[in-house]
Design a protein around this motif. Structure first.
Motif, mmCIF file in Angstrom:
data_model
loop_
_atom_site.group_PDB
_atom_site.id
_atom_site.type_symbol
_atom_site.label_atom_id
_atom_site.label_comp_id
_atom_site.label_asym_id
_atom_site.label_seq_id
_atom_site.Cartn_x
_atom_site.Cartn_y
_atom_site.Cartn_z
ATOM 1 N N TYR A 49 0.914 -1.201 -0.019
ATOM 2 C CA TYR A 49 -0.072 -0.053 0.039
ATOM 3 C C TYR A 49 0.726 1.264 -0.124
ATOM 4 C CZ TYR A 49 -4.217 -2.658 0.675
ATOM 5 O OH TYR A 49 -5.082 -3.619 0.542
ATOM 6 N N LYS A 50 1.882 1.134 0.825
ATOM 7 C CA LYS A 50 2.704 2.283 0.808
ATOM 8 C C LYS A 50 3.472 2.591 -0.420
ATOM 9 C CE LYS A 50 3.613 2.230 5.835
ATOM 10 N NZ LYS A 50 4.640 1.954 6.635
ATOM 11 N N ILE A 51 4.006 1.506 -1.127
ATOM 12 C CA ILE A 51 4.660 1.747 -2.404
ATOM 13 C C ILE A 51 3.527 2.296 -3.510
ATOM 14 C CG2 ILE A 51 5.475 0.171 -4.415
ATOM 15 C CD1 ILE A 51 6.864 -1.663 -2.235
ATOM 16 N N LEU A 52 2.451 1.641 -3.481
ATOM 17 C CA LEU A 52 1.355 2.030 -4.465
ATOM 18 C C LEU A 52 0.747 3.314 -4.241
ATOM 19 C CD1 LEU A 52 -0.629 -1.235 -4.704
ATOM 20 C CD2 LEU A 52 0.783 -0.303 -6.567
ATOM 21 N N SER A 53 0.862 3.965 -2.952
ATOM 22 C CA SER A 53 0.255 5.488 -2.587
ATOM 23 C C SER A 53 1.521 6.406 -2.815
ATOM 24 C CB SER A 53 0.066 5.510 -1.568
ATOM 25 O OG SER A 53 0.562 5.161 -0.326
ATOM 26 N N GLY A 54 2.817 5.710 -2.899
ATOM 27 C CA GLY A 54 3.696 6.881 -2.951
ATOM 28 C C GLY A 54 4.492 7.230 -1.906
ATOM 29 N N HIS A 55 3.987 6.626 -0.926
ATOM 30 C CA HIS A 55 4.727 6.838 0.466
ATOM 31 C C HIS A 55 5.983 6.165 0.879
ATOM 32 C CE1 HIS A 55 1.387 9.334 1.448
ATOM 33 N NE2 HIS A 55 0.545 8.441 1.395
ATOM 34 N N ARG A 56 6.192 5.257 -0.003
ATOM 35 C CA ARG A 56 7.570 4.354 0.346
ATOM 36 C C ARG A 56 8.277 4.206 -1.068
ATOM 37 N NH1 ARG A 56 8.421 -1.190 3.447
ATOM 38 N NH2 ARG A 56 10.516 -1.530 2.569
ATOM 39 N N ASP A 57 9.224 4.293 -1.416
ATOM 40 C CA ASP A 57 10.201 3.874 -2.665
ATOM 41 C C ASP A 57 10.248 2.302 -2.263
ATOM 42 O OD1 ASP A 57 10.027 6.243 -3.498
ATOM 43 O OD2 ASP A 57 12.173 6.718 -2.919
ATOM 44 N N SER A 58 10.302 1.671 -3.430
ATOM 45 C CA SER A 58 10.587 0.123 -3.549
ATOM 46 C C SER A 58 12.055 -0.231 -3.667
ATOM 47 C CB SER A 58 9.610 -0.393 -4.524
ATOM 48 O OG SER A 58 9.995 -0.020 -5.814
ATOM 49 N N ASN A 59 12.523 -0.957 -2.951
ATOM 50 C CA ASN A 59 14.154 -1.361 -2.780
ATOM 51 C C ASN A 59 14.039 -2.503 -3.941
ATOM 52 O OD1 ASN A 59 13.398 -4.051 -1.620
ATOM 53 N ND2 ASN A 59 13.738 -2.870 0.243
ATOM 54 N N MET A 60 15.056 -2.886 -4.339
ATOM 55 C CA MET A 60 15.237 -3.739 -5.301
ATOM 56 C C MET A 60 14.873 -4.947 -5.166
ATOM 57 S SD MET A 60 16.056 -4.119 -8.458
ATOM 58 C CE MET A 60 17.473 -3.210 -9.428
ATOM 59 N N LYS A 61 14.977 -5.608 -3.892
ATOM 60 C CA LYS A 61 14.556 -6.614 -3.132
ATOM 61 C C LYS A 61 13.215 -7.016 -3.507
ATOM 62 C CE LYS A 61 14.599 -9.710 0.706
ATOM 63 N NZ LYS A 61 14.762 -9.850 2.057
ATOM 64 N N THR A 62 12.361 -5.729 -3.045
ATOM 65 C CA THR A 62 10.930 -5.982 -3.100
ATOM 66 C C THR A 62 10.446 -5.916 -4.742
ATOM 67 O OG1 THR A 62 10.791 -4.578 -1.067
ATOM 68 C CG2 THR A 62 8.775 -4.592 -2.525
ATOM 69 N N VAL A 63 11.110 -5.146 -5.542
ATOM 70 C CA VAL A 63 10.884 -5.351 -7.022
ATOM 71 C C VAL A 63 10.944 -6.632 -7.462
ATOM 72 C CG1 VAL A 63 11.274 -4.461 -9.179
ATOM 73 C CG2 VAL A 63 11.204 -2.807 -7.204
ATOM 74 N N ARG A 64 12.167 -7.119 -7.130
ATOM 75 C CA ARG A 64 12.314 -8.704 -7.520
ATOM 76 C C ARG A 64 11.222 -9.492 -7.118
ATOM 77 N NH1 ARG A 64 18.143 -7.680 -6.779
ATOM 78 N NH2 ARG A 64 17.952 -8.597 -4.550
ATOM 79 N N GLU A 65 11.012 -9.523 -6.075
ATOM 80 C CA GLU A 65 10.000 -10.303 -5.304
ATOM 81 C C GLU A 65 8.591 -10.061 -6.150
ATOM 82 O OE1 GLU A 65 8.963 -13.593 -3.499
ATOM 83 O OE2 GLU A 65 10.737 -12.831 -3.337
ATOM 84 N N ILE A 66 8.317 -8.830 -6.262
ATOM 85 C CA ILE A 66 7.002 -8.368 -7.207
ATOM 86 C C ILE A 66 6.969 -8.858 -8.443
ATOM 87 C CG2 ILE A 66 5.812 -6.397 -8.178
ATOM 88 C CD1 ILE A 66 6.605 -4.823 -5.619
ATOM 89 N N VAL A 67 8.139 -8.944 -9.277
ATOM 90 C CA VAL A 67 8.345 -9.445 -10.511
ATOM 91 C C VAL A 67 7.952 -11.085 -10.582
ATOM 92 C CG1 VAL A 67 9.739 -9.809 -12.461
ATOM 93 C CG2 VAL A 67 9.246 -7.488 -11.354
ATOM 94 N N LYS A 68 8.856 -11.586 -9.538
ATOM 95 C CA LYS A 68 8.784 -13.062 -9.455
ATOM 96 C C LYS A 68 7.242 -13.419 -9.174
ATOM 97 C CE LYS A 68 10.683 -16.775 -6.419
ATOM 98 N NZ LYS A 68 11.324 -16.747 -5.173
ATOM 99 N N THR A 69 6.663 -12.772 -8.295
ATOM 100 C CA THR A 69 5.041 -13.119 -7.953
ATOM 101 C C THR A 69 4.281 -13.105 -9.338
ATOM 102 O OG1 THR A 69 5.533 -12.525 -5.721
ATOM 103 C CG2 THR A 69 3.323 -12.846 -6.561
ATOM 104 N N ILE A 70 4.421 -12.068 -9.741
ATOM 105 C CA ILE A 70 3.798 -11.967 -11.023
ATOM 106 C C ILE A 70 3.872 -12.895 -12.159
ATOM 107 C CG2 ILE A 70 3.311 -10.392 -13.237
ATOM 108 C CD1 ILE A 70 3.765 -7.674 -11.109
#
Length: 173
Positions: A49-70
Motif C-alpha cells: 500500500y505504501k509503494i502504491l500510494s507513493g509513501h515509500r520507494d520500493s527497494n530492489m529486493k521488493t521489486v524482484r519479489e513483485i516481478v517473481k510473484t507476477i
C-alpha cells in the motif's frame, strides 16, 4: 506485453509510472486485490500500500519479489500454462487469457493450426515451450496424446456444433 515486463519497464521509467503500472497489473491483469497479491507474494500489505500510494520507494529486493510473484501468477515462471490448439476463429473467441480455476490463476496460451499436421507440430511445440496441459480438437487429440507427456483435454464443441447445424438449416430454407 506480459504483466511482468510492464512492471519491469515501469520501474526504470519513474516511481509514479511504476506505482500506476503495478496497481493496474495487480487489479486488471491479475484480477487481484492488493491484499490478495500481498498474501501470494509474501510482501506485507502495508508495504505494498505504501509503494502504491507513493509513501515509500520500493527497494530492489521488493521489486524482484513483485516481478517473481507476477511471473508465477502469469504462469511465466517455469513456463506454466495450458496450451489451446485451434483454428484462428476459435482462438479469437477466447476472451480471457487467464482463468481462475480452483483458486489458481491459469494462463492460457494460444497455438493456431488449420491442418492436422499443424496441430501436431503445435502440440509438440507447446510441450517444448513448457505447457503443463493441452486442449485440442477431438480429431487430433488421440494422435497428440501418443506423442506428448502432458495431459491432453479434448474440446467437445456440442453447443457450437448445434449452433452450426441450426445456422446451416436456416440457410437451406
Amino acid at each position: 506485453m506480459i504483466a511482468a515486463e510492464k512492471v519491469i519497464r515501469a520501474a526504470f521509467e519513474s516511481d509514479e509510472i511504476f506505482q500506476e503500472t503495478l496497481s493496474r497489473v495487480i487489479k486488471d491483469d491479475l484480477g487481484m486485490t492488493t491484499a490478495e497479491f500481498s498474501k501470494v507474494s509474501g510482501i506485507s500489505a502495508s508495504t505494498l500500500y505504501k509503494i502504491l500510494s507513493g509513501h515509500r520507494d520500493s527497494n530492489m529486493k521488493t521489486v524482484r519479489e513483485i516481478v517473481k510473484t507476477i511471473k508465477k501468477l502469469e504462469g511465466g515462471e517455469h513456463g506454466q500454462f495450458i496450451a489451446v490448439i485451434a483454428a484462428r476463429p476459435v482462438l479469437d473467441g477466447i476472451i480471457e487469457k487467464k482463468m481462475q480455476i480452483d483458486s489458481r490463476l491459469i494462463t492460457i496460451r494460444e497455438y493456431s493450426a488449420t491442418t492436422m499436421e499443424e496441430a501436431i507440430v503445435a502440440a509438440i511445440k507447446a510441450e517444448q515451450d513448457g505447457a503443463t496441459a493441452l486442449v485440442c480438437a477431438p480429431i487430433v487429440s488421440p494422435t497428440v496424446e501418443k506423442v506428448l507427456t502432458i495431459p491432453v483435454a479434448t474440446i467437445m464443441p456440442r453447443d457450437s456444433l448445434i449452433a452450426a447445424i441450426e445456422l446451416a438449416a436456416k440457410k437451406i430454407r
